[in-house]
Design an enzyme around this catalytic site. Structure first.
Site, mmCIF file in Angstrom:
data_model
loop_
_atom_site.group_PDB
_atom_site.id
_atom_site.type_symbol
_atom_site.label_atom_id
_atom_site.label_comp_id
_atom_site.label_asym_id
_atom_site.label_seq_id
_atom_site.Cartn_x
_atom_site.Cartn_y
_atom_site.Cartn_z
ATOM 1 N N LYS A 128 30.431 50.751 45.171
ATOM 2 C CA LYS A 128 31.569 51.677 45.281
ATOM 3 C C LYS A 128 30.988 52.980 45.837
ATOM 4 C CE LYS A 128 35.911 52.782 44.486
ATOM 5 N NZ LYS A 128 36.990 52.290 45.360
ATOM 6 N N ASP A 134 36.489 47.084 45.402
ATOM 7 C CA ASP A 134 37.937 46.826 45.339
ATOM 8 C C ASP A 134 38.371 45.882 46.463
ATOM 9 O OD1 ASP A 134 37.094 48.967 46.834
ATOM 10 O OD2 ASP A 134 38.737 50.304 46.286
ATOM 11 N N ASP A 160 33.729 36.303 37.264
ATOM 12 C CA ASP A 160 34.846 35.669 36.562
ATOM 13 C C ASP A 160 36.004 35.419 37.521
ATOM 14 O OD1 ASP A 160 33.517 35.632 34.162
ATOM 15 O OD2 ASP A 160 35.242 36.373 33.023
#
Ligand code: NAD
Length: 358
Positions: A189, A221, A249
């Protein structure tokens, strides 16, 4: 080959799936004349119920002395409200630190025949095959200081990465890419976080040592979005502890049941191998858990901790052929036919393995 493997069945479906994985390890050992010693030790809730801490000292010592550790799962509703040092999950964080396993490898692939099982369109899933490399012993989960302010009106954690920590995980990613399709996507990020700017800088420097591997940088993102809209674009994805936890996940959710996903934590002593899923208390003790994640974790153990790539390839091929032939446990059931039990699926995989040259 001689090797000492510690089995940590743990809680819930852990003992059922570890039993399945142990049968497969015994099978390949017998076929190839390997002497594998498989010793079981308590961990998590199973240890707490015996009046021991979540990671008993005897278990810790056995794990450190072993060539590799194969873990089922820990945790259960009866332990959800205890203090954090009395929670089964405390054993996992402690064990990772003890073994120094800083790199978590999570392959996510769609097995042929299972493209229709997920919530994503089959044409987006077909051929999906990525490896998420997550930094496991640093970053936000371990950074200091952490805590609450004296007046209890605020709480804080620290995201911190050093150059050597980033460099060693980047090396794992580039080396892995060389065994695959020569593409590394580094996640950060960097438009907001100072830690991420150092991450990007160091990964780029390491990438210069691997001119044959293409490096892309992706903000976390947009990476999360691409995981569901165009997951086939990824080969190796490398991320820090927090981002890697969430993205792996997500990738697991994209490829289908948790019961299919193996993992390996490597880089230190031996290695810690475990299915991605938890103890699944809702189905524990019924012999209906999917053993594939645990069996595929045993294959990763053979490849990464014992250098037994042929045996690992054979197990993965047996899993693929078994699924392609239509064998399904209840979690994969598309609504037709009688699902196989945990032992039934294991029998089917062993039968396939019998016909595969190792
Ligand atoms: P979970 O992974 O145990 O279960 C989520 C859902 O997936 C459940 O419906 C379960 O039945 C199903 N499922 C999971 N594995 C399956 C398998 N092999 N075959 C068929 N279905 C399967 O996650 P949860 O319910 O959030 O957590 C249960 C307990 O496990 C909690 O105590 C949690 O803390 C613990 N946990 C442990 C680990 C670990 O040991 N590494 C990881 C995650 C969760």
């Amino acid at each position: 080959m001689q090797a000492k493997i510690v089995l940590l069945p743990g809680d819930g479906i852990g003992p059922e799936v570890i039993d399945a994985a142990a049968r497969v390890l015994d099978h390949v050992a017998a076929r190839r004349g390997h002497q594998l010693t498989l010793d079981s030790h308590p961990i998590g809730g199973a240890a707490l119920r015996m009046g021991e801490p979540p990671l008993p000292d005897a278990t810790r010592v056995a794990c450190v002395a072993a060539d590799a550790v194969l873990l089922g799962a820990v945790g259960g509703p009866e332990f959800d409200h205890g203090p954090s040092e009395k929670r089964p999950e405390a054993a996992l964080l402690q064990l990772r630190k003890e073994l120094g396993v800083f790199a978590n490898l999570r392959p996510a692939r769609v097995w042929p025949g299972l493209e229709d099982g997920g919530s994503i369109k089959p044409e987006i899933l077909r051929g999906l095959d990525m490896l998420i490399v997550r930094e496991l012993t640093g970053g936000l989960y371990y950074g200091e200081p952490r805590g609450r302010t004296a007046n209890n009106q605020a709480a804080f954690n620290t995201m911190r990465y050093s150059r050597p920590e980033i460099e060693r995980i980047a090396v794992v990613a580039f080396e892995s890419a060389r065994q695959r399709r020569n593409l590394v996507t580094s996640v950060d990020k960097a438009n907001v976080l100072v830690t991420s700017r150092l991450w990007r800088e160091v990964v780029t420097e390491v990438g210069e040592r691997y001119p044959d591997v293409r490096l892309e940088h992706q903000l976390v993102d947009s990476c999360a979005l691409l995981m569901v809209s165009n997951p086939q674009k990824f080969d190796v994805v490398v991320a820090g502890n927090l981002f890697g936890d969430i993205l792996s996940d997500e990738a697991g959710g994209v490829v289908g049941s948790l019961g299919l996903l193996p993992s390996a934590s490597v880089g230190g002593r031996g290695g810690l191998f475990e299915p991605v899923h938890g103890s699944a208390p809702d189905i524990a003790g019924q012999n209906i858990a999917n053993p594939v994640a645990a069996i595929a974790s045993a294959a990763m153990l053979l490849r990464h901790a014992l250098g037994a790539a042929r045996e690992a390839d054979a197990i993965e091929r047996a899993i693929g052929e078994t699924l392609a032939a239509g064998a399904r446990t209840a979690d994969l059931q598309a609504g037709t036919g009688e699902p196989l039990s945990c032992t039934g699926m294991t029998d089917a995989i062993l039968q396939r393995l019998d016909g595969i040259e190792i």
